[in-house]
Design a protein around this motif. Structure first.
Motif, PDB file in Angstrom:
ATOM      1  N   LYS A  11       0.866  -1.184   0.000  1.00  0.00           N
ATOM      2  CA  LYS A  11       0.000   0.000   0.000  1.00  0.00           C
ATOM      3  C   LYS A  11       0.904   1.236   0.000  1.00  0.00           C
ATOM      4  N   ASN A  12       0.414   2.331  -0.518  1.00  0.00           N
ATOM      5  CA  ASN A  12       1.170   3.579  -0.410  1.00  0.00           C
ATOM      6  C   ASN A  12       1.099   4.046   1.042  1.00  0.00           C
ATOM      7  N   PRO A  13       2.255   4.370   1.651  1.00  0.00           N
ATOM      8  CA  PRO A  13       2.206   4.773   3.061  1.00  0.00           C
ATOM      9  C   PRO A  13       1.573   6.148   3.241  1.00  0.00           C
ATOM     10  N   VAL A  14       0.839   6.293   4.314  1.00  0.00           N
ATOM     11  CA  VAL A  14       0.213   7.573   4.652  1.00  0.00           C
ATOM     12  C   VAL A  14       0.941   8.088   5.899  1.00  0.00           C
ATOM     13  N   ILE A  15       1.595   9.247   5.774  1.00  0.00           N
ATOM     14  CA  ILE A  15       2.405   9.755   6.889  1.00  0.00           C
ATOM     15  C   ILE A  15       1.839  11.075   7.396  1.00  0.00           C
ATOM     16  N   ASP A  16       2.273  11.463   8.568  1.00  0.00           N
ATOM     17  CA  ASP A  16       1.853  12.727   9.146  1.00  0.00           C
ATOM     18  C   ASP A  16       2.483  13.885   8.377  1.00  0.00           C
ATOM     19  N   GLU A  17       1.709  14.962   8.149  1.00  0.00           N
ATOM     20  CA  GLU A  17       2.224  16.111   7.394  1.00  0.00           C
ATOM     21  C   GLU A  17       3.484  16.692   8.026  1.00  0.00           C
ATOM     22  N   ASN A  18       3.606  16.588   9.347  1.00  0.00           N
ATOM     23  CA  ASN A  18       4.780  17.133  10.044  1.00  0.00           C
ATOM     24  C   ASN A  18       6.082  16.487   9.589  1.00  0.00           C
ATOM     25  N   LEU A  19       5.971  15.237   9.170  1.00  0.00           N
ATOM     26  CA  LEU A  19       7.170  14.506   8.734  1.00  0.00           C
ATOM     27  C   LEU A  19       7.668  14.972   7.370  1.00  0.00           C
ATOM     28  N   LEU A  20       6.735  15.605   6.630  1.00  0.00           N
ATOM     29  CA  LEU A  20       7.014  15.930   5.228  1.00  0.00           C
ATOM     30  C   LEU A  20       8.188  16.899   5.083  1.00  0.00           C
ATOM     31  N   ASP A  21       8.220  17.951   5.934  1.00  0.00           N
ATOM     32  CA  ASP A  21       9.249  18.991   5.789  1.00  0.00           C
ATOM     33  C   ASP A  21      10.655  18.413   5.902  1.00  0.00           C
ATOM     34  N   SER A  22      10.854  17.563   6.921  1.00  0.00           N
ATOM     35  CA  SER A  22      12.201  17.022   7.112  1.00  0.00           C
ATOM     36  C   SER A  22      12.578  16.097   5.941  1.00  0.00           C
ATOM     37  N   LEU A  23      11.591  15.356   5.406  1.00  0.00           N
ATOM     38  CA  LEU A  23      11.884  14.482   4.266  1.00  0.00           C
ATOM     39  C   LEU A  23      12.219  15.307   3.032  1.00  0.00           C
ATOM     40  N   PHE A  24      11.482  16.436   2.879  1.00  0.00           N
ATOM     41  CA  PHE A  24      11.673  17.310   1.726  1.00  0.00           C
ATOM     42  C   PHE A  24      13.062  17.927   1.664  1.00  0.00           C
ATOM     43  N   GLU A  25      13.585  18.256   2.860  1.00  0.00           N
ATOM     44  CA  GLU A  25      14.934  18.844   2.898  1.00  0.00           C
ATOM     45  C   GLU A  25      15.928  17.909   2.225  1.00  0.00           C
ATOM     46  N   LYS A  26      15.753  16.613   2.486  1.00  0.00           N
ATOM     47  CA  LYS A  26      16.681  15.626   1.914  1.00  0.00           C
ATOM     48  C   LYS A  26      16.272  15.185   0.504  1.00  0.00           C
ATOM     49  N   TYR A  27      14.950  15.105   0.268  1.00  0.00           N
ATOM     50  CA  TYR A  27      14.467  14.558  -1.008  1.00  0.00           C
ATOM     51  C   TYR A  27      13.452  15.517  -1.641  1.00  0.00           C
ATOM     52  N   PRO A  28      13.946  16.643  -2.195  1.00  0.00           N
ATOM     53  CA  PRO A  28      13.018  17.660  -2.721  1.00  0.00           C
ATOM     54  C   PRO A  28      12.146  17.164  -3.877  1.00  0.00           C
ATOM     55  N   ALA A  29      12.567  16.070  -4.541  1.00  0.00           N
ATOM     56  CA  ALA A  29      11.786  15.589  -5.697  1.00  0.00           C
ATOM     57  C   ALA A  29      10.708  14.584  -5.288  1.00  0.00           C
ATOM     58  N   MET A  30      10.582  14.331  -3.989  1.00  0.00           N
ATOM     59  CA  MET A  30       9.648  13.288  -3.548  1.00  0.00           C
ATOM     60  C   MET A  30       8.187  13.660  -3.866  1.00  0.00           C
ATOM     61  N   PRO A  31       7.477  12.801  -4.644  1.00  0.00           N
ATOM     62  CA  PRO A  31       6.064  13.113  -4.911  1.00  0.00           C
ATOM     63  C   PRO A  31       5.216  12.841  -3.659  1.00  0.00           C
ATOM     64  N   TYR A  32       4.124  13.550  -3.522  1.00  0.00           N
ATOM     65  CA  TYR A  32       3.247  13.331  -2.363  1.00  0.00           C
ATOM     66  C   TYR A  32       1.831  13.820  -2.690  1.00  0.00           C
ATOM     67  N   TYR A  33       0.871  13.285  -1.967  1.00  0.00           N
ATOM     68  CA  TYR A  33      -0.533  13.683  -2.175  1.00  0.00           C
ATOM     69  C   TYR A  33      -1.136  13.995  -0.819  1.00  0.00           C
ATOM     70  N   ARG A  34      -1.470  15.274  -0.613  1.00  0.00           N
ATOM     71  CA  ARG A  34      -2.099  15.651   0.663  1.00  0.00           C
ATOM     72  C   ARG A  34      -3.490  15.030   0.740  1.00  0.00           C
ATOM     73  N   GLN A  35      -3.841  14.491   1.906  1.00  0.00           N
ATOM     74  CA  GLN A  35      -5.131  13.817   2.067  1.00  0.00           C
ATOM     75  C   GLN A  35      -6.203  14.734   2.649  1.00  0.00           C
ATOM     76  N   GLY A  36      -5.796  15.938   3.034  1.00  0.00           N
ATOM     77  CA  GLY A  36      -6.772  16.905   3.540  1.00  0.00           C
ATOM     78  C   GLY A  36      -7.153  16.679   5.000  1.00  0.00           C
ATOM     79  N   ASP A  37      -6.461  15.775   5.683  1.00  0.00           N
ATOM     80  CA  ASP A  37      -6.783  15.514   7.092  1.00  0.00           C
ATOM     81  C   ASP A  37      -5.516  15.537   7.937  1.00  0.00           C
ATOM     82  N   GLY A  38      -4.515  16.264   7.444  1.00  0.00           N
ATOM     83  CA  GLY A  38      -3.255  16.324   8.190  1.00  0.00           C
ATOM     84  C   GLY A  38      -2.302  15.186   7.851  1.00  0.00           C
ATOM     85  N   THR A  39      -2.693  14.360   6.897  1.00  0.00           N
ATOM     86  CA  THR A  39      -1.795  13.276   6.477  1.00  0.00           C
ATOM     87  C   THR A  39      -1.452  13.420   4.987  1.00  0.00           C
ATOM     88  N   VAL A  40      -0.388  12.727   4.598  1.00  0.00           N
ATOM     89  CA  VAL A  40       0.093  12.804   3.215  1.00  0.00           C
ATOM     90  C   VAL A  40       0.367  11.382   2.727  1.00  0.00           C
TER      91      VAL A  40
END
Ligand code: FAD
Ligand code: EPU
Length: 335
Positions: free
Chosen positions: A238-267
């Protein structure tokens, strides 16, 4: 009813492993099914199209193949209320609704398997999930042998999830499923993925539901391996659903990472991308591997086993966890 002993399951599941069942029978209605459940009250397995299963060993018990057929409809106001037997082939059922110009299932064209298995993981593709058009299902309670009806709320649908994968796991056999489909004019869903691009390429300015179905079929055929050619069960994880807070730190390292906001604080993060970044895409280990065009699909080249797929899946999970700190979980049912 004919019960066959030592039945090969190789052609009855899409991974195509050489496994067998101690006993095997087909059921065409609820009475056949009750008879089988009386004979094999605990050691049985309900099989549909075998497109979401990874058999790691022979099955020591009865495999019961669902052959319950039947299609019914009723026109009510602007809708067609459509019901199908659980053993109907999903894609053929979708084509029947399209032939009748009933809208709602077109984005889920060409998903393998049966109608009865579809609610179990709330199948979905190209922006639509089964729950979007679902009305109710009936299912045999394996303990009481009574038929119960489940509405949408009782099914507790989620992303690749339902009541039948949780509290209701292995407790019911789904017998039929009912949908509410649209009559013209239909509301199309062409925003997901490459659907609009394909329609543009074909210069279809005012698409019909049938055009959307053709576009989805074309995209799927270009991306996903055909199980008739190479063994697979679609997305293994399954595609993992993570907390939006985790996204920023991942983005710093992997700016090309695709993601889909779920509208409930998760991605939602595409697991195929994570797996590809770990270097698995196109890798072959003996008889199994990670597909060259879609890293989320694990494939069986022939002569291999479910245990080999499971070992590969575990290695992939470990490397995704190590690199990204994200746990990915199987979508496929491992037996
Ligand atoms: P099976 O594999 O036979 O069974 C799956 C599970 O459901 C088993 O645990 C079985 O015991 C149980 N089960 C089956 N029938 C019943 C019943 N009547 N009552 C109770 N339990 C039952 N899935 C998606 O969501 N979206 C996709 O886009 C998609 N694409 C795919 C592409 C490919 C190439 C493949 C091979 C698979 C894909 N899948 C996809 C996964 C698969 O098609 C679905 O999960 C499908 O619903 C499985 O149906 P089946 O009849 O083959 O189920
Ligand atoms: N991607 C990669 N590398 C890959 C594969 C994917 O980078 O090898 C990235 C790409 O950025 C791509 C994104 O992942 O844009 C999403 O890929 P794709 O559109 O192929 O979808 P998916 O997330 O891999 C999901 C479903 C499929 C469903 C499609 C279309 C899950 C687990 N899988 O796949 O369902 O058909 O979307 O809606 O949600 C299945 O469940 O078996 C299945 C095939």
């Amino acid at each position: 009813m004919l019960i066959t002993k030592n039945k090969s399951l190789q052609s009855l599941h899409t991974f195509g492993f050489q496994v067998s069942a101690n006993a095997f029978a087909e059921f065409e209605d609820v009475d056949d099914l009750k008879e089988l459940l009386n004979l094999y009250p605990s050691n049985h397995f309900i099989l549909g199209g075998g497109s979401n299963i990874c058999f790691t060993k022979d099955f020591d018990g009865l495999v019961a193949l669902n052959k319950i057929k039947g299609r019914h409809f009723e026109l009510k106001g602007n809708h067609a209320i459509v019901k199908g037997g659980a053993g109907e082939n999903w894609h053929e059922f979708v084509l029947w609704t399209l032939d009748n110009n009933w809208g709602g299932l077109e984005n889920m064209s060409l998903i393998p398997g049966t109608l009865g298995a579809a609610p179990i993981q709330n199948i979905g593709a190209y922006g639509v999930e089964l729950k979007d058009v679902f009305v109710e299902l009936s299912a045999l309670n394996k303990e009481t042998l009574e038929v119960e009806v489940f509405d949408k709320e009782q099914c507790a649908f989620g992303y690749r999830d339902s009541y039948f994968k949780n509290e209701g796991k292995n407790k019911y056999v789904i017998l039929d499923v009912t949908f509410k489909l649209s009559l013209p004019s239909h509301q199309l869903n062409t925003t997901y993925g490459a659907i609009q691009t394909v329609l543009d390429q074909k210069q279809i300015a005012n698409p019909r539901i049938q055009d959307v179905s053709h576009a989805v079929i074309e995209i799927r055929q270009s991306k996903l391996p055909d199980p008739a050619v190479i063994g697979n069960a679609g997305s293994f994880f399954k595609n993992p659903v993570i907390d939006e807070n985790l996204l920023d730190s991942l983005f710093e390292k992997y700016p090309a990472m695709p993601y889909y906001r779920q509208g409930d604080g998760t991605v939602k993060i595409p697991a195929g991308w994570l797996i590809e970044q770990c270097g698995w895409k196109g890798k072959r280990i003996g008889s199994v591997g990670c597909h060259k065009d879609q890293a989320l699909v694990l494939v069986h080249f022939g002569g291999g086993s479910g245990s080999e797929i499971l070992k590969l899946a575990e290695d992939i999970q470990a490397s995704v966890l190590e690199k990204f700190g994200i746990a990915i979980h199987p979508e496929v049912n491992v037996l």
